[in-house]
Design a protein around this motif. Structure first.
Motif, short mmCIF file in Angstrom:
data_model
loop_
_atom_site.label_atom_id
_atom_site.label_comp_id
_atom_site.label_asym_id
_atom_site.label_seq_id
_atom_site.Cartn_x
_atom_site.Cartn_y
_atom_site.Cartn_z
N GLY A 293 56.33 18.84 46.40
CA GLY A 293 55.18 18.80 45.51
C GLY A 293 54.88 20.15 44.88
N THR A 294 53.66 20.29 44.38
CA THR A 294 53.24 21.49 43.66
C THR A 294 51.93 22.01 44.24
OG1 THR A 294 54.30 20.73 41.62
CG2 THR A 294 52.64 22.45 41.42
N ARG A 295 51.92 23.30 44.56
CA ARG A 295 50.71 23.96 45.05
C ARG A 295 50.12 24.78 43.91
NH1 ARG A 295 48.58 28.81 47.13
NH2 ARG A 295 47.57 28.66 49.19
N ALA A 296 48.89 24.47 43.53
CA ALA A 296 48.18 25.24 42.51
C ALA A 296 47.01 25.96 43.17
CB ALA A 296 47.67 24.33 41.40
N SER A 297 46.80 27.21 42.80
CA SER A 297 45.69 27.96 43.38
C SER A 297 45.17 28.96 42.36
CB SER A 297 46.11 28.68 44.66
OG SER A 297 47.14 29.63 44.40
N LEU A 298 44.02 29.52 42.68
CA LEU A 298 43.39 30.54 41.83
C LEU A 298 43.14 31.77 42.69
CD1 LEU A 298 41.84 31.15 39.06
CD2 LEU A 298 39.78 30.51 40.33
N ASN A 299 43.50 32.94 42.18
CA ASN A 299 43.21 34.20 42.85
C ASN A 299 42.23 34.99 41.99
OD1 ASN A 299 44.45 36.29 45.05
ND2 ASN A 299 43.89 37.35 43.15
N VAL A 300 41.12 35.42 42.58
CA VAL A 300 40.12 36.20 41.86
C VAL A 300 39.89 37.51 42.60
CG1 VAL A 300 37.78 36.27 40.93
CG2 VAL A 300 39.01 34.09 41.03
N ASP A 301 39.98 38.62 41.87
CA ASP A 301 39.76 39.95 42.45
C ASP A 301 38.44 40.53 41.97
OD1 ASP A 301 42.20 41.32 43.96
OD2 ASP A 301 43.04 39.98 42.46
N PHE A 302 37.77 41.27 42.88
CA PHE A 302 36.51 41.93 42.59
C PHE A 302 36.69 43.43 42.81
CE2 PHE A 302 35.57 37.59 43.54
CZ PHE A 302 34.53 37.25 42.71
N TRP A 303 36.23 44.22 41.84
CA TRP A 303 36.55 45.64 41.75
C TRP A 303 35.30 46.39 41.34
CZ3 TRP A 303 40.31 47.86 37.54
CH2 TRP A 303 41.05 48.92 38.07
N ASP A 304 35.17 47.65 41.76
CA ASP A 304 33.98 48.42 41.36
C ASP A 304 34.30 49.45 40.29
OD1 ASP A 304 35.40 50.27 42.79
OD2 ASP A 304 33.73 50.95 44.03
N VAL A 305 35.45 49.31 39.63
CA VAL A 305 35.84 50.24 38.57
C VAL A 305 35.22 49.77 37.25
CG1 VAL A 305 37.76 51.18 37.24
CG2 VAL A 305 37.95 50.93 39.72
N ASP A 306 34.54 50.66 36.56
CA ASP A 306 33.94 50.33 35.27
C ASP A 306 35.03 49.96 34.27
OD1 ASP A 306 33.03 51.47 32.37
OD2 ASP A 306 31.33 50.69 33.51
N ALA A 307 34.73 48.99 33.41
CA ALA A 307 35.72 48.51 32.44
C ALA A 307 36.29 49.64 31.60
CB ALA A 307 35.10 47.45 31.54
N ALA A 308 35.48 50.64 31.29
CA ALA A 308 35.93 51.75 30.46
C ALA A 308 36.98 52.60 31.17
CB ALA A 308 34.75 52.62 30.05
N ALA A 309 37.00 52.53 32.52
CA ALA A 309 37.95 53.31 33.30
C ALA A 309 39.18 52.50 33.69
CB ALA A 309 37.27 53.85 34.56
N ASP A 310 39.24 51.24 33.26
CA ASP A 310 40.38 50.38 33.58
C ASP A 310 41.53 50.73 32.63
OD1 ASP A 310 42.18 48.38 34.11
OD2 ASP A 310 40.77 46.73 33.88
N ARG A 311 42.57 51.32 33.17
CA ARG A 311 43.65 51.84 32.34
C ARG A 311 44.82 50.85 32.19
NH1 ARG A 311 42.74 57.02 31.13
NH2 ARG A 311 41.25 58.18 32.40
N ARG A 312 44.64 49.62 32.66
CA ARG A 312 45.71 48.64 32.48
C ARG A 312 45.90 48.32 31.00
NH1 ARG A 312 43.79 43.62 35.56
NH2 ARG A 312 41.80 44.43 34.86
N SER A 313 47.13 47.97 30.65
CA SER A 313 47.40 47.54 29.28
C SER A 313 46.78 46.16 29.05
CB SER A 313 48.92 47.45 29.03
OG SER A 313 49.46 46.38 29.80
N ALA A 314 46.65 45.78 27.78
CA ALA A 314 46.12 44.45 27.46
C ALA A 314 47.02 43.37 28.07
CB ALA A 314 46.03 44.27 25.95
N PHE A 315 48.32 43.64 28.14
CA PHE A 315 49.27 42.68 28.73
C PHE A 315 48.93 42.44 30.20
CE2 PHE A 315 53.23 41.89 31.06
CZ PHE A 315 53.68 40.75 30.41
N ASP A 316 48.69 43.51 30.95
CA ASP A 316 48.40 43.36 32.37
C ASP A 316 46.96 42.91 32.63
OD1 ASP A 316 50.88 43.98 33.48
OD2 ASP A 316 50.54 46.13 33.20
N ARG A 317 46.06 43.24 31.70
CA ARG A 317 44.66 42.87 31.91
C ARG A 317 44.45 41.39 31.61
NH1 ARG A 317 40.01 46.48 29.19
NH2 ARG A 317 41.22 48.02 30.34
N TYR A 318 45.10 40.90 30.56
CA TYR A 318 44.85 39.52 30.14
C TYR A 318 46.10 38.67 30.21
CZ TYR A 318 40.53 41.50 28.30
OH TYR A 318 39.34 42.13 28.17
#
Length: 315
Positions: free
Chosen positions: A290-315
């Motif tokens: 069969g197929t296992r579907a799940s959702l992973n959600v992360d919570f972080w205290d870094v301000d969005a302005a300090a998030d240096r991930r690329s748009a590819f990795d962020r979205y």
């Protein structure tokens, strides 16, 4: 094209960032826009046809899968990024869309979970998401695929054990998750805030948790897919795993307690949520049917302005 990124306990086999986009349509000639419309229509027709005839994946190893066709034939085939997208689309087209919105108040669920909690362990919130909230997440993943607004890739998470290379199909829903999954998001942040306050804690109340959303990832496992032992240390403060399906075998979620005890297997049903501090090692066992579907959600205290991930990795 795939590129491998790896740290001490975390590896990602991911599609390379897409090339620079073409100029927006309003700068093209009428003839070019007409040609693009014809091409897009043909692409959608081809995609629909491929979903209708997509083989069942029985086993996956690397970029090859052992599949069973509609006529009963079985064979090994090489898979490409478009194949994984077709697999994801095929599952989402059949994912249960349930209007049952009955669920307990998150505060009640958290209270019961904390009675059973042992220090150093994960917290399990039973039936935190109603069937309708689970359906919201499936619908959001389908919209991500159809609308092209989220990163979709085949990747490896966790280090291999020497015999198995862990893999999953991944869709990043971060860009629109909270607005398109209001029931799921409300249940999650309330549940996470209650767990955090009663355990570790990492945040200073409900508002801090709501503002600490980092990302939401829709994950699909089938044909032997798994996740190796890894943690989220340095990437978030808390994370949760939400099970979204039930008709599969294998795919057990396991974690290692922070006190150094042996691995703990957690039996989950659709709508259940496991909350972990991000330094906690965890894995998902191989899905055997069969197929296992799940959702992973992360919570972080870094301000969005300090998030240096690329748009590819962020979205």
């Amino acid at each position: 094209m795939l590129q491998l990124q790896q740290t001490r306990r975390y590896s990602v086999l991911a599609a390379a960032p897409p090339p620079i986009a073409a100029p927006p349509p309003n700068t093209w000639s009428p003839e070019q826009r007409a040609a693009d419309l014809v091409a897009a229509t043909a692409s959608r027709a081809t995609s629909a046809a491929s979903v209708a005839t997509a083989p069942v994946v029985l086993l996956t190893q690397g970029d090859a899968s052992f599949v069973e066709h509609a006529d009963g034939r079985k064979e090994w085939v090489q898979r490409a990024e478009d194949d994984w997208r077709a697999t994801l689309r095929g599952y989402l087209n059949k994912a249960a869309m349930d209007d049952d919105d009955a669920s307990e108040d998150p505060t009640t669920i958290v209270k019961q979970a904390l009675k059973d909690w042992r220090e150093g362990h994960a917290v399990v919130l039973r039936r935190l998401l109603s069937p309708k909230a689970v359906a919201e997440v499936h619908a959001c993943a389908r919209d991500c695929l159809d609308g092209g607004w989220g990163t979709i890739r085949r990747r490896s998470v966790g280090l291999p054990d020497g015999s198995v290379f862990p893999q999953q199909t991944h869709a990043r829903l971060s860009k629109h998750f909270r607005e398109r999954c209001p029931r799921a998001w409300a249940a999650l942040w309330r549940g996470i805030a209650g767990v955090d306050w009663g355990t570790w804690p990492r945040f200073s109340g409900d508002a801090a948790v709501r503002g600490a959303f980092k990302q939401a990832d829709y994950l699909l496992y089938q044909g032997g897919d798994s996740v190796g032992w890894h943690d989220h240390y340095g990437e978030s403060l808390l994370f949760c795993v939400v099970l979204l399906s039930g008709d599969f075998e294998g795919g057990d979620f396991s974690y290692k307690p922070l006190d150094g005890g042996g691995a703990v297997d957690v039996e989950l049903a659709a709508g259940d949520v496991v909350v972990c501090p991000s330094e906690m090692e965890h894995r998902v066992g191989a899905v055997s049917r069969g197929t296992r579907a799940s959702l992973n959600v992360d919570f972080w205290d870094v301000d969005a302005a300090a998030d240096r991930r690329s748009a590819f990795d962020r979205y």
